[in-house]
Design a protein around this motif. Structure first.
Motif, PDB file in Angstrom:
ATOM      1  N   ARG A  94       0.856  -1.187   0.000  1.00  0.00           N
ATOM      2  CA  ARG A  94       0.000   0.000   0.000  1.00  0.00           C
ATOM      3  C   ARG A  94       0.893   1.237   0.000  1.00  0.00           C
ATOM      4  O   ARG A  94       1.902   1.301   0.687  1.00  0.00           O
ATOM      5  CB  ARG A  94      -0.896   0.055   1.226  1.00  0.00           C
ATOM      6  CG  ARG A  94      -2.041  -0.922   1.201  1.00  0.00           C
ATOM      7  CD  ARG A  94      -3.150  -0.372   0.312  1.00  0.00           C
ATOM      8  NE  ARG A  94      -4.349  -1.149   0.477  1.00  0.00           N
ATOM      9  CZ  ARG A  94      -4.928  -1.820  -0.518  1.00  0.00           C
ATOM     10  NH1 ARG A  94      -4.389  -1.822  -1.709  1.00  0.00           N
ATOM     11  NH2 ARG A  94      -6.034  -2.473  -0.313  1.00  0.00           N
ATOM     12  N   ILE A  95       0.463   2.240  -0.767  1.00  0.00           N
ATOM     13  CA  ILE A  95       1.177   3.515  -0.821  1.00  0.00           C
ATOM     14  C   ILE A  95       0.259   4.595  -0.237  1.00  0.00           C
ATOM     15  O   ILE A  95      -0.929   4.651  -0.562  1.00  0.00           O
ATOM     16  CB  ILE A  95       1.627   3.836  -2.268  1.00  0.00           C
ATOM     17  CG1 ILE A  95       2.468   5.102  -2.317  1.00  0.00           C
ATOM     18  CG2 ILE A  95       0.460   3.879  -3.217  1.00  0.00           C
ATOM     19  CD1 ILE A  95       3.171   5.322  -3.654  1.00  0.00           C
ATOM     20  N   TYR A  96       0.806   5.404   0.639  1.00  0.00           N
ATOM     21  CA  TYR A  96       0.051   6.451   1.328  1.00  0.00           C
ATOM     22  C   TYR A  96       0.687   7.797   1.015  1.00  0.00           C
ATOM     23  O   TYR A  96       1.870   7.882   0.738  1.00  0.00           O
ATOM     24  CB  TYR A  96       0.059   6.197   2.836  1.00  0.00           C
ATOM     25  CG  TYR A  96      -0.582   4.869   3.187  1.00  0.00           C
ATOM     26  CD1 TYR A  96      -1.952   4.769   3.398  1.00  0.00           C
ATOM     27  CD2 TYR A  96       0.188   3.722   3.277  1.00  0.00           C
ATOM     28  CE1 TYR A  96      -2.541   3.551   3.691  1.00  0.00           C
ATOM     29  CE2 TYR A  96      -0.394   2.494   3.579  1.00  0.00           C
ATOM     30  CZ  TYR A  96      -1.754   2.415   3.782  1.00  0.00           C
ATOM     31  OH  TYR A  96      -2.332   1.202   4.060  1.00  0.00           O
ATOM     32  N   PHE A  97      -0.122   8.853   1.086  1.00  0.00           N
ATOM     33  CA  PHE A  97       0.375  10.162   0.662  1.00  0.00           C
ATOM     34  C   PHE A  97       0.299  11.216   1.751  1.00  0.00           C
ATOM     35  O   PHE A  97      -0.517  11.152   2.658  1.00  0.00           O
ATOM     36  CB  PHE A  97      -0.389  10.661  -0.574  1.00  0.00           C
ATOM     37  CG  PHE A  97      -1.874  10.819  -0.382  1.00  0.00           C
ATOM     38  CD1 PHE A  97      -2.412  11.921   0.263  1.00  0.00           C
ATOM     39  CD2 PHE A  97      -2.746   9.860  -0.878  1.00  0.00           C
ATOM     40  CE1 PHE A  97      -3.778  12.061   0.427  1.00  0.00           C
ATOM     41  CE2 PHE A  97      -4.113   9.994  -0.735  1.00  0.00           C
ATOM     42  CZ  PHE A  97      -4.634  11.099  -0.075  1.00  0.00           C
ATOM     43  N   ASN A  98       1.185  12.194   1.593  1.00  0.00           N
ATOM     44  CA  ASN A  98       1.150  13.465   2.310  1.00  0.00           C
ATOM     45  C   ASN A  98       1.112  14.544   1.249  1.00  0.00           C
ATOM     46  O   ASN A  98       1.850  14.497   0.280  1.00  0.00           O
ATOM     47  CB  ASN A  98       2.388  13.638   3.188  1.00  0.00           C
ATOM     48  CG  ASN A  98       2.389  12.712   4.361  1.00  0.00           C
ATOM     49  OD1 ASN A  98       1.449  12.686   5.136  1.00  0.00           O
ATOM     50  ND2 ASN A  98       3.431  11.925   4.501  1.00  0.00           N
ATOM     51  N   SER A  99       0.251  15.509   1.459  1.00  0.00           N
ATOM     52  CA  SER A  99       0.073  16.541   0.452  1.00  0.00           C
ATOM     53  C   SER A  99       0.192  17.905   1.108  1.00  0.00           C
ATOM     54  O   SER A  99      -0.343  18.114   2.184  1.00  0.00           O
ATOM     55  CB  SER A  99      -1.296  16.383  -0.183  1.00  0.00           C
ATOM     56  OG  SER A  99      -1.470  17.287  -1.213  1.00  0.00           O
ATOM     57  N   CYS A 100       0.806  18.764   0.531  1.00  0.00           N
ATOM     58  CA  CYS A 100       1.626  18.740  -0.659  1.00  0.00           C
ATOM     59  C   CYS A 100       2.900  17.956  -0.392  1.00  0.00           C
ATOM     60  O   CYS A 100       3.443  17.274  -1.247  1.00  0.00           O
ATOM     61  CB  CYS A 100       1.909  20.173  -1.075  1.00  0.00           C
ATOM     62  SG  CYS A 100       2.973  20.414  -2.460  1.00  0.00           S
ATOM     63  N   VAL A 105       2.047  18.665   5.899  1.00  0.00           N
ATOM     64  CA  VAL A 105       1.134  17.909   6.761  1.00  0.00           C
ATOM     65  C   VAL A 105       1.527  18.059   8.227  1.00  0.00           C
ATOM     66  O   VAL A 105       0.691  18.354   9.084  1.00  0.00           O
ATOM     67  CB  VAL A 105       1.088  16.421   6.348  1.00  0.00           C
ATOM     68  CG1 VAL A 105       0.392  15.574   7.405  1.00  0.00           C
ATOM     69  CG2 VAL A 105       0.390  16.271   5.003  1.00  0.00           C
ATOM     70  N   LEU A 106       2.801  17.875   8.546  1.00  0.00           N
ATOM     71  CA  LEU A 106       3.228  17.869   9.942  1.00  0.00           C
ATOM     72  C   LEU A 106       3.261  19.252  10.572  1.00  0.00           C
ATOM     73  O   LEU A 106       2.968  19.403  11.754  1.00  0.00           O
ATOM     74  CB  LEU A 106       4.613  17.230  10.070  1.00  0.00           C
ATOM     75  CG  LEU A 106       4.754  15.780   9.607  1.00  0.00           C
ATOM     76  CD1 LEU A 106       6.164  15.276   9.898  1.00  0.00           C
ATOM     77  CD2 LEU A 106       3.707  14.888  10.218  1.00  0.00           C
ATOM     78  N   TYR A 107       3.649  20.266   9.798  1.00  0.00           N
ATOM     79  CA  TYR A 107       3.883  21.598  10.361  1.00  0.00           C
ATOM     80  C   TYR A 107       3.049  22.712   9.741  1.00  0.00           C
ATOM     81  O   TYR A 107       3.240  23.873  10.084  1.00  0.00           O
ATOM     82  CB  TYR A 107       5.373  21.954  10.262  1.00  0.00           C
ATOM     83  CG  TYR A 107       6.208  21.140  11.212  1.00  0.00           C
ATOM     84  CD1 TYR A 107       6.289  21.496  12.549  1.00  0.00           C
ATOM     85  CD2 TYR A 107       6.879  20.008  10.793  1.00  0.00           C
ATOM     86  CE1 TYR A 107       7.034  20.750  13.440  1.00  0.00           C
ATOM     87  CE2 TYR A 107       7.629  19.246  11.677  1.00  0.00           C
ATOM     88  CZ  TYR A 107       7.696  19.626  12.997  1.00  0.00           C
ATOM     89  OH  TYR A 107       8.432  18.878  13.879  1.00  0.00           O
ATOM     90  N   ARG A 167      -3.391  20.532   2.211  1.00  0.00           N
ATOM     91  CA  ARG A 167      -2.833  19.798   3.358  1.00  0.00           C
ATOM     92  C   ARG A 167      -3.709  18.582   3.677  1.00  0.00           C
ATOM     93  O   ARG A 167      -4.684  18.679   4.412  1.00  0.00           O
ATOM     94  CB  ARG A 167      -2.749  20.741   4.557  1.00  0.00           C
ATOM     95  CG  ARG A 167      -2.035  20.174   5.742  1.00  0.00           C
ATOM     96  CD  ARG A 167      -1.870  21.238   6.820  1.00  0.00           C
ATOM     97  NE  ARG A 167      -1.237  20.688   7.983  1.00  0.00           N
ATOM     98  CZ  ARG A 167      -1.780  20.712   9.192  1.00  0.00           C
ATOM     99  NH1 ARG A 167      -2.961  21.263   9.390  1.00  0.00           N
ATOM    100  NH2 ARG A 167      -1.135  20.186  10.206  1.00  0.00           N
ATOM    101  N   HIS A 168      -3.330  17.442   3.113  1.00  0.00           N
ATOM    102  CA  HIS A 168      -4.090  16.205   3.287  1.00  0.00           C
ATOM    103  C   HIS A 168      -3.155  15.020   3.437  1.00  0.00           C
ATOM    104  O   HIS A 168      -2.016  15.041   2.982  1.00  0.00           O
ATOM    105  CB  HIS A 168      -4.984  15.931   2.070  1.00  0.00           C
ATOM    106  CG  HIS A 168      -6.012  16.960   1.815  1.00  0.00           C
ATOM    107  ND1 HIS A 168      -7.011  17.281   2.712  1.00  0.00           N
ATOM    108  CD2 HIS A 168      -6.231  17.748   0.744  1.00  0.00           C
ATOM    109  CE1 HIS A 168      -7.786  18.216   2.210  1.00  0.00           C
ATOM    110  NE2 HIS A 168      -7.334  18.525   1.009  1.00  0.00           N
ATOM    111  N   SER A 169      -3.703  13.958   4.018  1.00  0.00           N
ATOM    112  CA  SER A 169      -2.973  12.702   4.132  1.00  0.00           C
ATOM    113  C   SER A 169      -3.975  11.552   4.213  1.00  0.00           C
ATOM    114  O   SER A 169      -5.110  11.751   4.649  1.00  0.00           O
ATOM    115  CB  SER A 169      -2.104  12.698   5.393  1.00  0.00           C
ATOM    116  OG  SER A 169      -1.391  11.479   5.502  1.00  0.00           O
TER     117      SER A 169
END
Length: 176
Positions: A94-100, A105-107, A167-169
């Protein structure tokens, strides 16, 4: 390329197996985390006389839009192939994303960080949640970040409009 991405990942798996003496049955699942980098936002790329690439919630600025469009198109095709694969060499994948990107996402910061800044931010984040798995899951599952829905629905969402700049994940799905 889409023609060789699965074999590239398989080669990485094989190198880990050889290095540590693992067998295929030792792998429960491969979890691959990527930054979106606006990969599905070619219509938001704007030509500007700047160095590098600058990301905003509504656009991407670059001196070389044709190059970036080509790069994004290739990345989007590869991501589509990967998220629909499900298995690589018999191992669940499985591949998961952080956007952008992860820092966004974190900060909640959408800027070009240096590699050194990225390392510092990653270390700080890891220290903040060290030994606090439930708190991390709560953070990554916050509706402000977490794209709701099934694995497929999250990928359908990130491909639409300018969502791969926002800003999504979907990393919260790792823990379901």
């Amino acid at each position: 390329s889409t023609d060789n991405i699965l074999s590239k990942i398989n080669n990485l798996i094989e190198s880990v197996k050889q290095k540590y003496g693992y067998k295929r049955d030792d792998f429960l699942k491969i979890i691959h985390v990527v930054d979106m980098d606006g990969a599905f936002c070619n219509n938001a790329i704007v030509k500007k006389d700047i160095e590098g690439v600058r990301y905003y919630l509504d656009r991407i600025e670059t001196k070389y839009p044709d190059y970036l469009i080509k790069k994004h198109t290739q990345k989007a095709e590869i991501l589509s192939k990967l998220y629909s694969s499900g298995r690589i060499n018999g191992v669940s994948y499985r591949i998961y994303f952080n956007s952008c990107n992860l820092e966004h996402v974190l900060y909640q910061e959408l800027k070009n960080f240096t590699d050194e800044e990225k390392q510092i931010l990653s270390d700080d984040f890891a220290e903040r949640y060290e030994g606090k798995v439930d708190e991390f899951i709560e953070f990554i599952s916050d509706p402000i970040l977490a794209v709701p829905g099934t694995y497929q629905k999250t990928w359908d969402y990130i491909e639409k409009d300018r969502n791969s700049l926002n800003r999504h994940s979907n990393m919260h799905l790792i823990f379901e």
